[in-house]
Motif scaffolding. Structure first.
Motif, PDB file in Angstrom:
ATOM      1  N   GLU A   1       0.890  -1.167   0.000  1.00 16.40           N
ATOM      2  CA  GLU A   1       0.000   0.000   0.000  1.00 16.40           C
ATOM      3  C   GLU A   1       0.925   1.212   0.000  1.00 16.40           C
ATOM      4  OE1 GLU A   1      -3.154  -0.111  -0.324  1.00 16.40           O
ATOM      5  OE2 GLU A   1      -4.010  -1.884   0.639  1.00 16.40           O
ATOM      6  N   LEU A   2       0.990   1.942  -1.118  1.00 14.50           N
ATOM      7  CA  LEU A   2       2.038   2.943  -1.305  1.00 14.50           C
ATOM      8  C   LEU A   2       1.601   4.366  -0.974  1.00 14.50           C
ATOM      9  CD1 LEU A   2       3.591   1.390  -4.515  1.00 14.50           C
ATOM     10  CD2 LEU A   2       4.560   1.411  -2.209  1.00 14.50           C
ATOM     11  N   GLY A   3       0.462   4.519  -0.340  1.00 15.63           N
ATOM     12  CA  GLY A   3      -0.030   5.830   0.069  1.00 15.63           C
ATOM     13  C   GLY A   3      -1.502   5.723   0.378  1.00 15.63           C
ATOM     14  N   PHE A   4      -2.134   6.875   0.643  1.00 17.84           N
ATOM     15  CA  PHE A   4      -3.559   6.896   0.976  1.00 17.84           C
ATOM     16  C   PHE A   4      -4.328   7.758  -0.008  1.00 17.84           C
ATOM     17  CE2 PHE A   4      -2.073   5.095   4.886  1.00 17.84           C
ATOM     18  CZ  PHE A   4      -3.155   4.364   5.381  1.00 17.84           C
ATOM     19  N   MET A   5      -5.369   7.165  -0.576  1.00 15.93           N
ATOM     20  CA  MET A   5      -6.224   7.891  -1.518  1.00 15.93           C
ATOM     21  C   MET A   5      -7.032   8.976  -0.828  1.00 15.93           C
ATOM     22  SD  MET A   5      -7.656   4.958  -4.111  1.00 15.93           S
ATOM     23  CE  MET A   5      -8.308   3.869  -2.828  1.00 15.93           C
ATOM     24  N   ASP A   6      -7.282   8.829   0.480  1.00 13.35           N
ATOM     25  CA  ASP A   6      -8.057   9.850   1.185  1.00 13.35           C
ATOM     26  C   ASP A   6      -7.161  10.803   1.975  1.00 13.35           C
ATOM     27  OD1 ASP A   6      -7.447   7.773   2.908  1.00 13.35           O
ATOM     28  OD2 ASP A   6      -9.524   7.244   3.339  1.00 13.35           O
ATOM     29  N   ASN A   7      -5.943  10.977   1.496  1.00 13.28           N
ATOM     30  CA  ASN A   7      -5.036  12.029   1.941  1.00 13.28           C
ATOM     31  C   ASN A   7      -4.778  12.891   0.710  1.00 13.28           C
ATOM     32  OD1 ASN A   7      -2.353  13.346   2.132  1.00 13.28           O
ATOM     33  ND2 ASN A   7      -2.202  12.309   4.096  1.00 13.28           N
ATOM     34  N   ASN A   8      -5.176  14.157   0.733  1.00 12.24           N
ATOM     35  CA  ASN A   8      -5.130  14.989  -0.462  1.00 12.24           C
ATOM     36  C   ASN A   8      -3.737  15.064  -1.064  1.00 12.24           C
ATOM     37  OD1 ASN A   8      -4.986  18.091  -1.710  1.00 12.24           O
ATOM     38  ND2 ASN A   8      -6.897  17.033  -2.121  1.00 12.24           N
ATOM     39  N   ARG A   9      -2.733  15.235  -0.231  1.00 10.28           N
ATOM     40  CA  ARG A   9      -1.357  15.329  -0.741  1.00 10.28           C
ATOM     41  C   ARG A   9      -0.930  14.028  -1.397  1.00 10.28           C
ATOM     42  NH1 ARG A   9       3.599  13.830   0.817  1.00 10.28           N
ATOM     43  NH2 ARG A   9       2.827  12.945   2.762  1.00 10.28           N
ATOM     44  N   GLU A  10      -1.194  12.906  -0.734  1.00 14.84           N
ATOM     45  CA  GLU A  10      -0.768  11.621  -1.277  1.00 14.84           C
ATOM     46  C   GLU A  10      -1.641  11.199  -2.463  1.00 14.84           C
ATOM     47  OE1 GLU A  10       1.636   9.557   2.376  1.00 14.84           O
ATOM     48  OE2 GLU A  10      -0.325   8.704   1.868  1.00 14.84           O
ATOM     49  N   ALA A  11      -2.886  11.644  -2.476  1.00 19.93           N
ATOM     50  CA  ALA A  11      -3.749  11.336  -3.622  1.00 19.93           C
ATOM     51  C   ALA A  11      -3.181  11.954  -4.897  1.00 19.93           C
ATOM     52  CB  ALA A  11      -5.166  11.840  -3.367  1.00 19.93           C
ATOM     53  N   LEU A  12      -2.696  13.188  -4.817  1.00 27.53           N
ATOM     54  CA  LEU A  12      -2.134  13.849  -5.992  1.00 27.53           C
ATOM     55  C   LEU A  12      -0.838  13.186  -6.457  1.00 27.53           C
ATOM     56  CD1 LEU A  12      -2.863  17.559  -5.053  1.00 27.53           C
ATOM     57  CD2 LEU A  12      -3.811  16.309  -6.997  1.00 27.53           C
ATOM     58  N   LEU A  13      -0.136  12.497  -5.542  1.00 23.78           N
ATOM     59  CA  LEU A  13       1.062  11.761  -5.937  1.00 23.78           C
ATOM     60  C   LEU A  13       0.726  10.612  -6.884  1.00 23.78           C
ATOM     61  CD1 LEU A  13       3.061  11.465  -2.573  1.00 23.78           C
ATOM     62  CD2 LEU A  13       3.670  12.844  -4.569  1.00 23.78           C
ATOM     63  N   MET A  14      -0.522  10.155  -6.854  1.00 23.65           N
ATOM     64  CA  MET A  14      -0.913   9.000  -7.662  1.00 23.65           C
ATOM     65  C   MET A  14      -0.751   9.249  -9.158  1.00 23.65           C
ATOM     66  SD  MET A  14      -4.349   7.837  -5.597  1.00 23.65           S
ATOM     67  CE  MET A  14      -4.724   6.416  -6.644  1.00 23.65           C
ATOM     68  N   ILE A  15      -0.854  10.504  -9.612  1.00 16.62           N
ATOM     69  CA  ILE A  15      -0.728  10.818 -11.032  1.00 16.62           C
ATOM     70  C   ILE A  15       0.602  11.497 -11.345  1.00 16.62           C
ATOM     71  CG2 ILE A  15      -3.190  10.887 -11.554  1.00 16.62           C
ATOM     72  CD1 ILE A  15      -3.076  13.926 -11.212  1.00 16.62           C
ATOM     73  N   ASP A  16       1.503  11.494 -10.364  1.00 12.10           N
ATOM     74  CA  ASP A  16       2.846  12.046 -10.553  1.00 12.10           C
ATOM     75  C   ASP A  16       3.728  10.928 -11.102  1.00 12.10           C
ATOM     76  OD1 ASP A  16       5.525  12.851 -10.207  1.00 12.10           O
ATOM     77  OD2 ASP A  16       4.962  14.205  -8.578  1.00 12.10           O
ATOM     78  N   LYS A  17       4.110  11.021 -12.377  1.00 12.57           N
ATOM     79  CA  LYS A  17       4.880   9.945 -13.004  1.00 12.57           C
ATOM     80  C   LYS A  17       6.230   9.738 -12.329  1.00 12.57           C
ATOM     81  CE  LYS A  17       2.728   9.888 -17.554  1.00 12.57           C
ATOM     82  NZ  LYS A  17       1.996   8.659 -17.188  1.00 12.57           N
ATOM     83  N   ALA A  18       6.819  10.806 -11.813  1.00 12.31           N
ATOM     84  CA  ALA A  18       8.091  10.661 -11.107  1.00 12.31           C
ATOM     85  C   ALA A  18       7.902   9.809  -9.851  1.00 12.31           C
ATOM     86  CB  ALA A  18       8.648  12.032 -10.747  1.00 12.31           C
ATOM     87  N   PHE A  19       6.791  10.010  -9.148  1.00 12.84           N
ATOM     88  CA  PHE A  19       6.508   9.219  -7.944  1.00 12.84           C
ATOM     89  C   PHE A  19       6.193   7.771  -8.319  1.00 12.84           C
ATOM     90  CE2 PHE A  19       3.409   7.567  -4.824  1.00 12.84           C
ATOM     91  CZ  PHE A  19       4.211   7.584  -3.690  1.00 12.84           C
ATOM     92  N   GLN A  20       5.408   7.583  -9.378  1.00 14.89           N
ATOM     93  CA  GLN A  20       5.091   6.230  -9.838  1.00 14.89           C
ATOM     94  C   GLN A  20       6.372   5.453 -10.138  1.00 14.89           C
ATOM     95  OE1 GLN A  20       2.716   6.997 -13.292  1.00 14.89           O
ATOM     96  NE2 GLN A  20       0.899   7.613 -12.146  1.00 14.89           N
ATOM     97  N   ARG A  21       7.267   6.088 -10.898  1.00 15.07           N
ATOM     98  CA  ARG A  21       8.510   5.424 -11.276  1.00 15.07           C
ATOM     99  C   ARG A  21       9.401   5.201 -10.049  1.00 15.07           C
ATOM    100  NH1 ARG A  21      11.235   4.275 -15.822  1.00 15.07           N
ATOM    101  NH2 ARG A  21       9.814   5.403 -17.184  1.00 15.07           N
ATOM    102  N   GLU A  22       9.415   6.168  -9.137  1.00 12.44           N
ATOM    103  CA  GLU A  22      10.238   6.043  -7.936  1.00 12.44           C
ATOM    104  C   GLU A  22       9.832   4.819  -7.115  1.00 12.44           C
ATOM    105  OE1 GLU A  22      10.750   8.500  -3.820  1.00 12.44           O
ATOM    106  OE2 GLU A  22      10.802   9.658  -5.667  1.00 12.44           O
ATOM    107  N   CYS A  23       8.531   4.624  -6.951  1.00 15.04           N
ATOM    108  CA  CYS A  23       8.051   3.451  -6.213  1.00 15.04           C
ATOM    109  C   CYS A  23       8.509   2.171  -6.900  1.00 15.04           C
ATOM    110  CB  CYS A  23       6.524   3.475  -6.125  1.00 15.04           C
ATOM    111  SG  CYS A  23       5.850   4.769  -5.056  1.00 15.04           S
ATOM    112  N   ALA A  24       8.405   2.145  -8.229  1.00 16.19           N
ATOM    113  CA  ALA A  24       8.816   0.962  -8.987  1.00 16.19           C
ATOM    114  C   ALA A  24      10.312   0.705  -8.847  1.00 16.19           C
ATOM    115  CB  ALA A  24       8.447   1.134 -10.456  1.00 16.19           C
ATOM    116  N   VAL A  25      11.109   1.763  -8.918  1.00 17.22           N
ATOM    117  CA  VAL A  25      12.563   1.627  -8.796  1.00 17.22           C
ATOM    118  C   VAL A  25      12.937   1.043  -7.441  1.00 17.22           C
ATOM    119  CG1 VAL A  25      14.699   2.960  -8.547  1.00 17.22           C
ATOM    120  CG2 VAL A  25      13.176   3.407 -10.468  1.00 17.22           C
ATOM    121  N   GLU A  26      12.310   1.552  -6.372  1.00 20.75           N
ATOM    122  CA  GLU A  26      12.678   1.109  -5.028  1.00 20.75           C
ATOM    123  C   GLU A  26      12.278  -0.344  -4.778  1.00 20.75           C
ATOM    124  OE1 GLU A  26      10.708   4.307  -3.139  1.00 20.75           O
ATOM    125  OE2 GLU A  26      12.259   5.722  -3.779  1.00 20.75           O
TER     126      GLU A  26
END
Length: 336
Positions: free
Chosen positions: A157-182
């Protein structure tokens, strides 16, 4: 011997798994389905793992919401060595505000622990180095996919959809790729192979709010009657919900069709979903407009959610009146 890793993107887009999406996000004018993030991370994870010498298998190919049983069977039949499931968490499905919403990432494993726990701890170590989030640690619980796979299995579970800040990370390609890299780094460490990073820099652009374009044609081609509550979309594609809904039993005129989507006079689109959402009735002969200028539409937005679009003041007045009776905090009337 080359290791094979099963990549599982949780839930699906077609149809969207009920409840698996963010609340309506005002900054981008839409909801974000959980799978929009999960699928992107699994895609990037595949690129990372292949570059590092692993074989992979998708447990839920395409946009369909595959059953848990089929996901597990696909991994077991392929004799995968490791099962990685990508998800995004939620608690109450609403934004409560900074400091009040849950936050952070976690790794969920079967209570038996073992190799699954070993990999989970390695992955959390890498995630903690890369993402500016709270590390919620290893969670031992009885989940179908981690209990029934025949290989070490971890659901992230890589974040929370009902946290506004973390919800916006969901469409951040840099964050998506970072999770995959780690997570890929963790797989490399787990199996004792070197991690090979990409030399190509990643350029990302902020996501633009969805635009709602009125129908290009001014000819009504049919009508529909909704069989249940149907969400409206800004474009004929999943993940672009506007917040507006059409209640069960309501009639709407249709001015365009595209791949099972129907465009309304307001410019918004409704998904047919194999006819389950509404009954569609085409007109025998298209009805041309009278040549009079099209009346301007105004929509009423109550607390960030569109409740209707009207060309007459009577509809606007009724909608505003209803919203006031329900103690709405913010009411906007906007031209479309």
């Amino acid at each position: 011997m080359t290791k094979k890793i099963a990549r599982d993107d949780g839930h699906g887009l077609a149809p969207l798994t009920p409840g698996k999406r963010t609340p309506f996000i005002k900054e981008i004018g839409r909801f974000i389905p959980e799978n929009e993030f999960n699928k992107a991370v699994c895609h990037f994870l595949g690129e990372e793992l292949h570059r590092c010498g692993f074989d992979t298998i998708e447990t839920a190919p395409g946009d369909a919401d595959h059953s848990l049983e089929s996901r597990v069977k696909r991994a077991n039949d392929a004799k995968a060595d490791l099962f990685i499931s990508i998800h995004y968490n939620a608690i109450d499905g609403k934004f409560d505000g900074a400091g009040k919403d849950p936050e952070g990432f976690s790794a969920h494993i079967d209570p038996s622990g073992g190799k699954s726990e070993e990999f989970a701890k390695i992955a959390l170590k890498h995630l903690a180095k890369g993402t500016v989030q709270k590390n919620r640690g290893v969670v031992k619980q009885q989940l179908y996919v981690t209990a029934n796979t025949k290989m070490p299995a971890v659901l992230f579970e890589l974040g929370f959809m009902d946290n506004n800040r973390e919800a916006l990370l969901m469409i951040d390609k840099a964050f998506q790729r970072e999770c995959a890299v780690e997570i890929a780094m963790a797989a490399c460490e787990f199996y004792g192979v070197p991690y090979k990073g990409s030399a190509k820099p990643e350029v990302t652009k902020p996501a633009a709010p969805p635009s709602i374009k009125p129908p290009a044609a001014t000819v009504r081609i049919g009508s529909l009657i909704t069989k249940k509550v149907v969400h409206a979309y800004a474009r004929p594609e999943w993940g672009t919900q506007t917040g507006a809904i059409v209640e069960k039993g309501q009639t709407r005129h249709v001015y365009a069709k595209k791949n099972g989507w129907y465009q309304l006079f307001s410019g918004e689109w409704l998904p047919a979903q194999s006819g389950d959402n509404f009954d569609y009735m085409p007109v025998k002969t298209p009805e041309p407009t009278t040549g009079k200028p099209k009346p301007k539409l105004k929509r009423v937005v109550v607390d960030g959610k569109q409740v209707g679009a009207f060309s007459a003041d009577e509809g606007i007045v009724l909608s505003v009146s209803d919203a006031l009776k329900k103690n709405a905090k913010k009411i906007n009337v906007e031209e479309i």
